[in-house]
Every structure is written in structure tokens, then in C-alpha cells.
Design an enzyme around this catalytic site. Structure first.
Site, mmCIF file in Angstrom:
data_model
loop_
_atom_site.group_PDB
_atom_site.id
_atom_site.type_symbol
_atom_site.label_atom_id
_atom_site.label_comp_id
_atom_site.label_asym_id
_atom_site.label_seq_id
_atom_site.Cartn_x
_atom_site.Cartn_y
_atom_site.Cartn_z
ATOM 1 N N SER A 215 0.648 -1.104 0.023
ATOM 2 C CA SER A 215 -0.030 -0.101 -0.155
ATOM 3 C C SER A 215 0.984 1.379 -0.052
ATOM 4 O O SER A 215 2.074 1.151 0.719
ATOM 5 C CB SER A 215 -0.855 0.054 1.146
ATOM 6 O OG SER A 215 -0.048 0.327 2.179
ATOM 7 N N ASP A 216 0.286 2.305 -0.630
ATOM 8 C CA ASP A 216 0.981 3.484 -0.398
ATOM 9 C C ASP A 216 0.783 3.925 1.205
ATOM 10 O O ASP A 216 0.052 3.309 1.854
ATOM 11 C CB ASP A 216 0.522 4.630 -1.017
ATOM 12 C CG ASP A 216 1.558 5.975 -1.287
ATOM 13 O OD1 ASP A 216 2.268 6.021 -0.638
ATOM 14 O OD2 ASP A 216 1.198 6.722 -2.436
ATOM 15 N N TRP A 217 1.629 4.730 1.556
ATOM 16 C CA TRP A 217 1.625 4.941 2.989
ATOM 17 C C TRP A 217 0.202 5.382 3.908
ATOM 18 O O TRP A 217 0.000 6.438 3.526
ATOM 19 C CB TRP A 217 2.866 6.074 3.323
ATOM 20 C CG TRP A 217 4.222 5.041 3.735
ATOM 21 C CD1 TRP A 217 4.819 5.305 4.751
ATOM 22 C CD2 TRP A 217 4.582 3.945 2.953
ATOM 23 N NE1 TRP A 217 5.828 4.659 4.772
ATOM 24 C CE2 TRP A 217 5.744 3.751 3.663
ATOM 25 C CE3 TRP A 217 4.296 3.444 1.826
ATOM 26 C CZ2 TRP A 217 6.717 2.672 3.225
ATOM 27 C CZ3 TRP A 217 5.119 2.381 1.372
ATOM 28 C CH2 TRP A 217 6.487 2.014 2.115
ATOM 29 N N GLY A 218 -0.459 4.517 4.272
ATOM 30 C CA GLY A 218 -1.758 4.945 4.982
ATOM 31 C C GLY A 218 -2.899 4.651 3.734
ATOM 32 O O GLY A 218 -4.006 5.064 4.028
ATOM 33 N N ALA A 219 -2.502 4.172 2.727
ATOM 34 C CA ALA A 219 -3.673 3.997 1.634
ATOM 35 C C ALA A 219 -4.438 2.504 1.722
ATOM 36 O O ALA A 219 -5.547 2.384 1.090
ATOM 37 C CB ALA A 219 -2.818 3.768 0.152
#
Ligand SMILES: *[C@@H]1O[C@H](CO)[C@@H](O)[C@H](O)[C@H]1NC(C)=O
Ligand SMILES: *[C@@H]1O[C@H](CO)[C@@H](O)[C@H](O)[C@H]1NC(C)=O
Ligand SMILES: *[C@@H]1O[C@H](CO)[C@@H](O)[C@H](O)[C@H]1NC(C)=O
Ligand SMILES: *[C@@H]1O[C@H](CO)[C@@H](O)[C@H](O)[C@H]1NC(C)=O
Ligand SMILES: *[C@@H]1O[C@H](CO)[C@@H](O)[C@H](O)[C@H]1NC(C)=O
Ligand SMILES: *[C@@H]1O[C@H](CO)[C@@H](O)[C@H](O)[C@H]1NC(C)=O
Ligand SMILES: *[C@@H]1O[C@H](CO)[C@@H](O)[C@H](O)[C@H]1NC(C)=O
Ligand SMILES: *[C@@H]1O[C@H](CO)[C@@H](O)[C@H](O)[C@H]1NC(C)=O
Ligand SMILES: *[C@@H]1O[C@H](CO)[C@@H](O)[C@H](O)[C@H]1NC(C)=O
Ligand SMILES: *[C@@H]1O[C@H](CO)[C@@H](O)[C@H](O)[C@H]1NC(C)=O
Ligand SMILES: *[C@@H]1O[C@H](CO)[C@@H](O)[C@H](O)[C@H]1NC(C)=O
Length: 860
Positions: A273-277
Site C-alpha cells: 500500500s502507499d503509506w496509509g492507503a
């Protein structure tokens, strides 16, 4: 009408296909947006051996060890931008994931490379490859396992998109080549590359919640295209993006992750995941996510402070997520790890020798930053620069685009008597090039954008420094006017100079930073910091004004292009640490310019068709429809018959070329209209590796284990009075995504990058290049194809960088592949070569076409 066949229709066609009957959900019709999750299989391009090792390794793991691989330990808790859990029992250390896209972020003794957009401007596969190798070596040397780049999303739908400079070009073919070469180079140096941000993350405004609607054909022919090249290059990781696509978050979107990426493109690595996605425990696991980064956050309601970690262990033990899905996550991660390690040979990987969180000018600090624990030397200042400075200087020069050179004689320079250097963009920033973290101040010369892509400069050669050095050697007198706002001083310096250089810039970056009101995306396409007024002031008094632009993309420069006193315009982009030296090499002819513009230069922002959505009428549920379809950048200009100031592919050099003698032949043996179906049309059923021990002891903290306080762990946290065991795991049957039966391989799939037949040569093209001048220069012949009917006028399908000696001539051969002449057919869910008449063009730019021919029909 064929153009906008909707995704819903396409999906219906697929799910009604009898070959997918085994993948039906047990009860009720599944929502059309759900697609089964393909498990990694291996493939004969290097993945098979890695998979064999990975399966053996994962077979030996407990459930909590597998979960540890899938979940980051938390933001700023360990040394890297992202760290996975470790497997201490087997001596497998935490994997280190690190930004950025032009440098290793948050450390020292690293290089800063030219940006992706400059790589596109070189139109040189070999330079792209060499930069990838050098960047990969720097990440590897710092002990990093996974480098978080390169970028094909944003592709560049909107010209003011904040992160476009981190990617390559709004043309998917050029970006695809950039992805392929960069990834191949990086991974050959022993680091896993990450193709990001998958997918349709085209602007920074609302990136966290915008719901993008796109039709299936545009998805394939534009935005997915470069990711296919990334997968074909064997990329180990793909990062899913923040936005939603057709209603679902990217990191739990079974259409984009399961169906397109893992089935059609046959991606064998892992999706992070993108950071926090990440937005869920179960939906993300079933939707195709394999690794949650940075691990914590989001799930504020649960005891884990994370969607995965212990929550994922729970969901497997209570039967919601099938065991094979977590096994597949672990195998994909470990397979990528072995694939890259196989390349780096048997020597052990360097340990992690820096901390992203302890300032690089400090040596001793906490290993576990947030916990402030394990204080020891964390920044070992390992110098990973090698001799990359020379390559950076070469790329900087060769990516410089000479847009204008009046009467072919303003440049190159020959020992001018007096020069003026005007504008802040020529100068060092006060406080040095690293004065502002993430490059979040707009000061001094611009050599990279802002956000998570940048890194610390080892040094930055400003244009004024390099010009003055050259001037001293030539006995040239120098006048300087460093302010953009003191126009009197600018005019005074310029007046009477043989050459007046005026520098101007425009910046952009990631949306968590706002500079001068620009929240990642640019607010406009004009120059920043009074640049336009400065250029006009200088040109009003000096008849030999040379404009140098350091910009993140197109800017409006009509006035300079048409100004009698502006004799040359150079777009230098974002050149990295050797910026000034690269520029001087070109200005004085030591390196003939070879850059070509990787985007259109419009007269107005509206010339581009699509624009950033700055204000949504529904800010809590913003939506965007990519209704322009394939018509972005040059495709749109040509569709709308809009003249540009300078077109895509344009760039001058110190000689000129002539192309002639075009020949086109179908390539013998590859004449069938459509690619053969994949040789393997069914996968094996999903497999599990090892057995699951569902006892409390096996799934909770071992006796006496000391947690590092904020870390995310894989163990289940039970309330003291909670019952154990869980209800026995039952066969999960949520929907098609939990079905472990053999799956149909899509007809467009079958191997990494899609059906291998898509990459077969179907035409060979030959032509001759004549150098009309007496100096060696690099020609960039560009091949455009018109696919007939309502397709864009022409789409880039080939290029080369060809050095031709003065008055010399060279014969060039290029191939077109089946993919190059295909359209995506939504009903067939496959690439097809239509029977519409097709043409091929060879040009100096997208509007300056030298040669054309019809493409002879392929045999049926
Ligand atoms: C499994 O783990 C044991 C140690 O617990 C080790 O001896 C063995 O080599 C491992 N097997 C594999 C395939 O990693
Ligand atoms: C998971 O990773 C953490 C952090 O590296 C480590 O402390 C822990 O022992 C690991 N758990 C297992 C089950 O290996
Ligand atoms: C299983 O565990 C997951 C994660 O904690 C939770 O979201 C889900 O509600 C649980 N399901 C059942 C049936 O207990
Ligand atoms: C380290 O750099 C920071 C700026 O990032 C600065 O504020 C600090 O004074 C420096 N510390 C030392 C020990 O040089
Ligand atoms: C520069 O000028 C000095 C004297 O004015 C002269 O000796 C020298 O040769 C000149 N150098 C060049 C490179 O022209
Ligand atoms: C465009 O944005 C830049 C940077 O914020 C600003 O300097 C410039 O004045 C703006 N141009 C216009 C026409 O508003
Ligand atoms: C060009 O420069 C000359 C000075 O050499 C000036 O007189 C003239 O007005 C300038 N042209 C324009 C369009 O500004
Ligand atoms: C083009 O073909 C003609 C005829 O064969 C030949 O004379 C000419 O040299 C070719 N042009 C180049 C640039 O090679
Ligand atoms: C190359 O051509 C230029 C301009 O036509 C001329 O000035 C120069 O002397 C030539 N150089 C050589 C080496 O022939
Ligand atoms: C063109 O394709 C053929 C067949 O794949 C290959 O042998 C040849 O090397 C290719 N030529 C170029 C210039 O890539
Ligand atoms: C193709 O080239 C011919 C000259 O060979 C020219 O007359 C014609 O206009 C060109 N067609 C297009 C569509 O560019």
C-alpha cells in the site's frame, strides 16, 4: 461508439464467460466489481527459481511469521520509511523500504539524480538503464531491500499535476520504456524496484479520497500500459495508490489488483500500500494487497492500531480470510526478495546502515525512533556515490531541450566578451541546497521538486557557479543580478552584455506540502517568482537574451518564443546535483543537446483539455471522470487542432538531420492478426504452505517477550477473559475472491506483462538519417502510428537515439510489436489488430513528420 464501452459491460462479459464458472461465488450473483485473487505461480523469466525457494521458505513459517512479512512495524518506529516484521527464528531481518525517486531519501553521502521527466527527455534507453543501475547501487549500499520507485502514476493527465516530474511523460509508450529500463537497471543492482502509484493517482488535490471513473479502453491504452512494461521487466513490487477507482479504494480494488495486475499482467511480485492507503482488514486482503505500509494507522477502532498485524492473524484463524491468501502474500514477498538476491549473487546484503529519522549529520541515535530505544551509531555515513556524478552530469546535459536557437546561431557560445547572469534560479539557495527538508522551500536554483521523492544533495552546482568558472577560463566578464524582483538591476546587468542569461523556474511536488499556495499541484502554468516579468525586462534591453527554464513540466512561454530578442530557450528540467555543469556543457557545445520535449507546450492551460480538479463540489466524496479518454497531452492537441508553442518530441541540436528512404515490412512468421492464447489457460488451484497451529500459545506473544512499545506485531491481543480457541476455521465463502479453485488465465495474460505474443515483432521499419551539418549530433527519430478510425492522429510507438557524424548517414531499423498496433477491445477483453487502415510516420517531433507509409495489412 466503440470508444467508451464501459467497464461494467466488460465485466459482465467476463463473468458470464463459462471458463470462469468455477470462480462463481457460492450464493447470489457477485457484485460485478469483484474479481478472484490470483495466486503467484512463478514464470520462466526468473521468477520460477525464486518461487521454488520462496515456497520452501514459507512452508517453514508459522502463521504469525507469515503475517509479520505482510505488515509494516509502524511509521517512524524502525530505521526506514517502511520496515516489515522480521523472522528472528530463521535469521530473516526486517525488510527495509525507502524513498525516493531521485535519491535515497533522508540520508547522506548519496547522489541526487535527474528527475524522471528528464530521463524521458533524453529519449535514450541506455541512459535510462544506466541511471537505474546507479540508483539501485545507492539503495543497495545503504542496506535497503526495496526502493520506492520508479513512477508511472501520475502518467501526466493534467499538466499541472504535482508529481508529474517524478514520472516520465504523459505519453504511455515513452513512460513504459522509462519504467522498463529503470526497473531493469535498479534490480540488476540488487534492490527490489517498486512501480508506483498504481493507478490513476493523477493529481494531489483530493488524492486520498477522489473516486476516479475511467473506461476500460482508456485504462488499457493509457494508464495501465507503462505498468505492463514494469511487470514485463520483472518488477518485484507495485505500490497501490491513495485514490479510488470506479468506486473502490485502489488498495482493495479487485478489478485493478486481482483482475488487471495479477491476472492479465501476470504480476508475480507483491502489492504494497502507499503509506496509509489501506482502508480495511478483509477487503484489502481479498482485493489483492500483499503488504500494508507503514503498518500502523487507520484502524483506530481496533486494539492493534493496524488493519493487519494481529488483526490479519485473527481474520485467518476465524476463517474470514483463507489461509492460502496469506500464504500467497508471503510467497510473493519472499519470491521478490530471492529474485533480486539471485542477481546480487551469494555475497550477503549490506546491513541497514542509516536511519531515516535521525538527522544524517548525527551518528548516534535510536534504532527504534519513536520508542527512543536502542541508542547506538545508526547513521554510519556509508558513501554510495561511486562515480555517479559523471553520469548525472552527462544525463543532465543530454536531457536539456534546446527549444529555440535563433537562426541556428545563438548557441553554442564561443568565448563571449561579457555575459549577464540574471535570476535567482541561477544561484545557490541561502543556507545551502538542503536547508529545507523534503525541498519544501522554493529558494535558489531548482534541481528537484518537493515531497517524498527528493533526497539530500551531496552538493549542488548552481548555474552561476558553473558559468563563472567557464567565464574565468575564457576571460569573459560577468555581471550578475540575482533578484527576480529588482527589474532595474536585471536590466542594468543585461544592457550591453553580449549574452544575457535569464533563469526562471516553476516547482511542484507532493500534496502534504504547500509552497506559495501550491498544494502539490501547480495552481497555474506560468513561471514562479516573477519569472515572466524578469524575462520580459531582460529581453527589452538585450538583443541576445537566452532563457533557461528549470521547471517541473510545461510553462506558458509564448511571449519568449515569439520575442525578437530571445535568441535561445532551453528547458533544463530538474537535473540533480550537477545542474550547472550540465547546462554549461550544452551552452558551450561540449555536449550537443539531444533532449526532446516529453510533453506539449501550450499557449493556455485550457489547451490541454484535462485540468487539475482544485475544488470539488462534494469535497468529502470527490469524484472525477476521465471522460477525455485517451486524449491527453499531444493526443488532445491534435484532436482539438490546437497549435502548440513547442510540440512533444521537439528539440534542436547544433546540426540538423534529414530522414529518408522509409520501408515497412510485415515481419515474417509473425503475421497472425491476434496473439495466440496463452499456452497455459488455467492455473493450478491455490496452495497453502505449511500447517496452521491455531493454539493460543502459537498466536500470542511468546512468554517473556518484550514489546517495543509502539510496534505493530503479528500476535493476537486477547482481552483477559476472552475465550480461546476461535471457532474452528471454516471454508471461507465471502465471494469469488475467496475461491481457491483453479482460475482461468485471461486471454490477454499468460506471462509477466501480458500475453507474450503482444511483444512479438509484427513489422520492421527501415529508414536512413543524414546529418546535414559538419558536427556530430544525436538524432532522435520518432515513430508514430495511426491505428485508423477514431484513434488519435498518431501515437508514439518507437524512438532511438542515434549519433551521426558530421555529413554522415546511418541506416536505422526499428520494430513494431503486436501491442504497438493493437487496440483494446472491451467486449473481447483482449488486444486486437483491427482491420482499419493504418499508417506509420517517422518524424523529428509529433508535428514535424518526415516520412509516412501505410502499414500493409497483416495476414489473417
Ligand atoms: C526450516 O527451519 C529450520 C529451523 O527451524 C531450518 O533448519 C530449516 O532449514 C528450514 N527450512 C527451510 C526450507 O527454510
Ligand atoms: C515479528 O517482527 C518483530 C519485529 O521485527 C519481531 O520482534 C518479532 O519477533 C517477529 N515475530 C515473529 C513471530 O517472528
Ligand atoms: C475475524 O477477525 C477479523 C479481524 O479481527 C474481524 O474483522 C472479523 O469480524 C472476524 N470475523 C468473525 C466471524 O469473527
Ligand atoms: C544537523 O542539521 C540540522 C538541519 O537539518 C541542523 O539544525 C543541526 O544544527 C545540525 N546538527 C549538527 C550537529 O550539525
Ligand atoms: C586571458 O587574458 C589574459 C590577459 O588579458 C591573457 O594572457 C590570456 O591568454 C587570456 N586567456 C584566454 C583563455 O583567452
Ligand atoms: C502562478 O503561481 C506562481 C507560484 O505560486 C505565482 O508566482 C504566479 O504569480 C502565479 N501566476 C498567476 C498568473 O497567478
Ligand atoms: C530588443 O532589444 C533592443 C535593444 O537592443 C530594444 O531596443 C528593443 O526594443 C528590444 N525589442 C523588444 C521587442 O523589446
Ligand atoms: C537513400 O537511398 C538512396 C538510393 O538508394 C541512396 O542513394 C541514399 O544515400 C539513401 N540515403 C541515405 C541517407 O542513406
Ligand atoms: C562547420 O560549419 C560551420 C558553419 O557552416 C563553419 O563555420 C565551420 O568552419 C565548419 N567546421 C569545420 C570543421 O568544417
Ligand atoms: C526486430 O525483431 C526481430 C524479431 O524479434 C529481432 O530479431 C531483431 O533483433 C529486432 N530488431 C531490432 C532493431 O530491435
Ligand atoms: C505522406 O508523404 C507524402 C510524400 O511522400 C506526402 O505527399 C503526403 O502528404 C504524406 N501524407 C501524410 C498524411 O503525411
Amino acid at each position: 461508439m466503440t470508444r467508451i464501452a464501459t467497464f461494467v459491460l466488460a465485466a459482465a462479459a467476463v463473468l458470464s464467460n463459462a471458463s470462469l464458472a468455477t470462480a462463481q461465488a457460492p450464493a447470489g450473483a457477485p457484485p460485478l466489481s469483484l474479481f478472484p485473487s490470483p495466486w503467484g505461480q512463478g514464470s520462466n523469466d526468473g521468477w520460477d527459481a525464486a518461487y521454488e525457494k520462496a515456497r520452501a521458505f514459507v512452508s517453514n513459517l508459522t502463521l504469525v511469521e507469515k503475517v509479520n512479512l505482510t505488515t509494516g512495524t509502524g511509521w517512524e518506529y524502525d530505521r526506514c520509511i517502511g520496515n516489515t516484521g522480521s523472522i528472528p527464528r530463521l535469521g530473516f531481518r526486517s525488510m527495509c523500504l525507502q524513498d525516493g525517486t531521485v535519491a535515497v531519501r533522508y540520508t547522506d553521502k548519496n547522489s541526487v539524480f535527474p528527475a524522471g521527466i528528464n530521463m524521458a527527455a533524453t529519449f535514450s534507453r541506455s541512459l535510462m538503464r544506466r541511471r537505474g543501475e546507479a540508483m539501485g547501487a545507492e539503495f543497495y549500499g545503504k542496506g535497503i531491500d526495496v526502493a520506492l520507485g520508479p513512477v508511472a502514476g501520475p502518467l501526466g493527465r493534467v499538466p499541472a499535476g504535482g508529481r508529474n516530474w517524478e514520472g516520465f511523460s504523459p505519453d504511455p509508450y515513452l513512460t513504459g520504456v522509462g519504467m522498463f529500463e529503470t526497473i531493469t537497471g535498479m534490480q540488476s543492482s540488487g534492490v527490489i524496484a517498486t512501480a508506483k502509484h498504481y493507478i490513476l493517482n493523477e493529481q494531489e488535490h483530493y488524492r486520498n479520497n477522489v473516486d476516479v471513473t475511467i473506461d476500460d479502453r482508456t485504462m488499457h491504452e493509457m494508464y495501465l500500459w507503462p505498468f505492463a512494461d514494469a511487470v514485463r521487466a520483472g518488477v518485484g513490487a507495485v505500490m497501490c495508490s491513495y485514490n479510488k477507482i470506479n468506486g473502490n479504494y485502489s488498495c482493495e480494488n479487485s478489478w485493478t489488483l486481482n483482475y488487471l495486475l495479477k491476472n492479465e499482467l501476470n504480476f508475480q511480485g507483491f502489492v504494497m500500500s502507499d503509506w496509509g492507503a489501506q482502508h480495511s482488514t478483509v477487503e484489502s486482503a481479498l482485493g489483492g494487497l500483499d503488504m500494508a505500509m507503514p503498518g500502523d494507522g487507520g484502524a483506530r477502532g481496533n486494539v492493534y492500531g493496524a488493519f493487519w498485524g494481529g488483526a490479519l492473524t485473527e481474520a485467518v484463524l476465524n476463517g474470514t480470510i483463507p489461509a492460502w491468501r496469506v500464504d500467497d502474500m508471503a510467497v510473493r514477498i519472499i519470491a521478490a526478495y530471492y529474485k533480486i538476491n539471485a542477481i546480487s549473487g551469494s555475497k550477503p546484503r549490506p546491513g541497514i546502515n542509516f536511519s531515516a529519522w535521525v538527522k544524517p549529520n548525527v551518528t548516534v541515535g535510536p534504532i527504534y525512533f519513536r520508542a527512543n530505544a536502542s541508542i547506538e551509531p545508526v547513521n554510519l555515513h556509508v558513501d554510495v556515490q561511486g562515480n555517479h556524478g559523471a553520469l548525472i552530469r552527462e544525463i543532465g546535459a543530454k536531457s536539456t531541450v534546446l527549444l529555440k536557437n535563433k537562426d541556428d546561431k545563438a548557441l553554442p557560445l564561443h568565448k563571449p566578451g561579457r555575459i549577464a547572469i540574471i535570476g535567482e534560479d541561477a544561484q545557490d539557495a541561502p543556507g545551502g541546497p538542503n536547508a529545507c527538508e523534503d525541498n519544501k522551500c522554493y529558494r535558489g536554483t531548482l534541481a528537484m521538486g518537493y515531497g517524498s521523492g527528493p533526497g539530500n544533495f551531496p552538493y549542488l552546482v548552481a548555474p552561476a557557479t558553473a558559468l563563472k568558472k567557464r567565464a574565468a577560463a575564457d576571460n569573459t566578464t560577468v555581471a550578475e543580478a540575482p533578484s527576480n524582483w529588482d527589474l532595474d538591476a536585471a536590466r542594468a546587468a543585461a544592457k550591453g552584455a553580449d549574452v544575457a542569461f535569464v533563469f526562471a523556474s516553476a516547482d511542484s511536488g507532493e500534496g502534504y506540502i504547500t509552497i506559495d499556495g501550491n498544494t502539490g499541484d501547480r495552481n497555474n502554468l506560468t513561471l514562479w517568482g516573477n519569472g515572466e516579468a524578469l524575462i520580459k525586462a531582460v529581453a527589452s534591453v538585450n538583443p541576445n537574451t537566452i532563457v533557461v527554464l528549470h521547471t517541473v513540466g510545461p510553462v506558458l512561454i509564448d511571449y519568449a518564443a515569439n520575442h525578437e530578442n530571445v535568441t535561445a530557450i532551453l528547458w533544463a528540467g530538474l537535473q540533480g546535483q550537477e545542474s550547472g555543469n550540465s547546462l554549461v556543457d550544452v551552452l558551450y557545445g561540449d555536449v550537443p543537446p539531444q533532449g526532446r520535449s516529453p510533453f506539449m507546450w501550450g499557449r493556455n492551460i485550457s489547451d490541454y483539455g484535462a485540468e487539475v480538479m482544485y475544488m470539488s463540489p462534494t469535497p468529502f466524496a470527490p469524484t472525477q471522470n476521465f471522460s477525455e479518454g485517451v486524449y491527453i497531452d499531444y493526443r488532445y492537441f491534435q484532436h482539438a487542432h490546437t497549435h502548440s508553442v513547442y510540440p512533444f518530441g521537439h528539440g534542436l541540436t547544433y546540426t540538423s538531420f534529414y530522414f529518408e528512404n522509409l520501408t515497412v515490412h510485415p515481419y515474417k512468421g509473425q503475421a497472425a492478426v491476434t496473439a495466440a492464447p496463452p499456452s497455459k489457460s488455467w492455473t493450478a488451484p491455490a496452495q497453502t504452505y505449511g500447517t496452521i497451529n491455531s493454539s493460543m500459545a502459537a498466536n500470542t506473544d511468546p512468554t517473556g517477550f518484550q514489546r517495543i512499545k509502539p510496534f505493530i506485531y503479528p500476535w493476537i491481543i486477547r482481552a483477559a477473559n476472552a475465550s480461546w480457541p476461535f471457532t474452528a476455521p471454516k471454508a471461507p465463502s465471502i465471494d469469488v475472491r475467496t475461491n481457491s479453485s483453479a482460475q482461468a488465465v485471461l486471454p490477454a495474460g499468460g506471462a509477466p506483462g501480458g500475453n507474450p505474443g503482444l511483444y512479438d515483432t509484427v513489422y520492421t521499419i527501415g529508414f536512413d538519417i543524414r546529418n546535414r551539418g559538419n558536427t556530430t549530433g544525436t538524432a532522435i527519430p520518432q515513430v508514430y502510428v495511426q491505428l485508423g478510425g477514431d484513434n488519435p492522429w498518431g501515437v508514439l510507438r518507437g524512438f532511438d537515439d542515434v549519433s551521426v557524424p558530421g555529413y554522415g548517414h546511418v541506416h536505422i531499423e526499428m520494430n513494431l510489436t503486436r501491442r504497438d498496433v493493437s487496440n483494446w477491445d472491451t467486449a473481447k477483453q483482449n488486444w486486437v489488430v483491427t482491420d482499419l487502415p493504418k499508417y506509420v510516420f517517422v518524424g523529428y517531433s509529433v508535428v514535424d513528420i518526415a516520412l509516412n507509409a501505410t502499414l500493409p495489412p497483416l495476414n489473417l
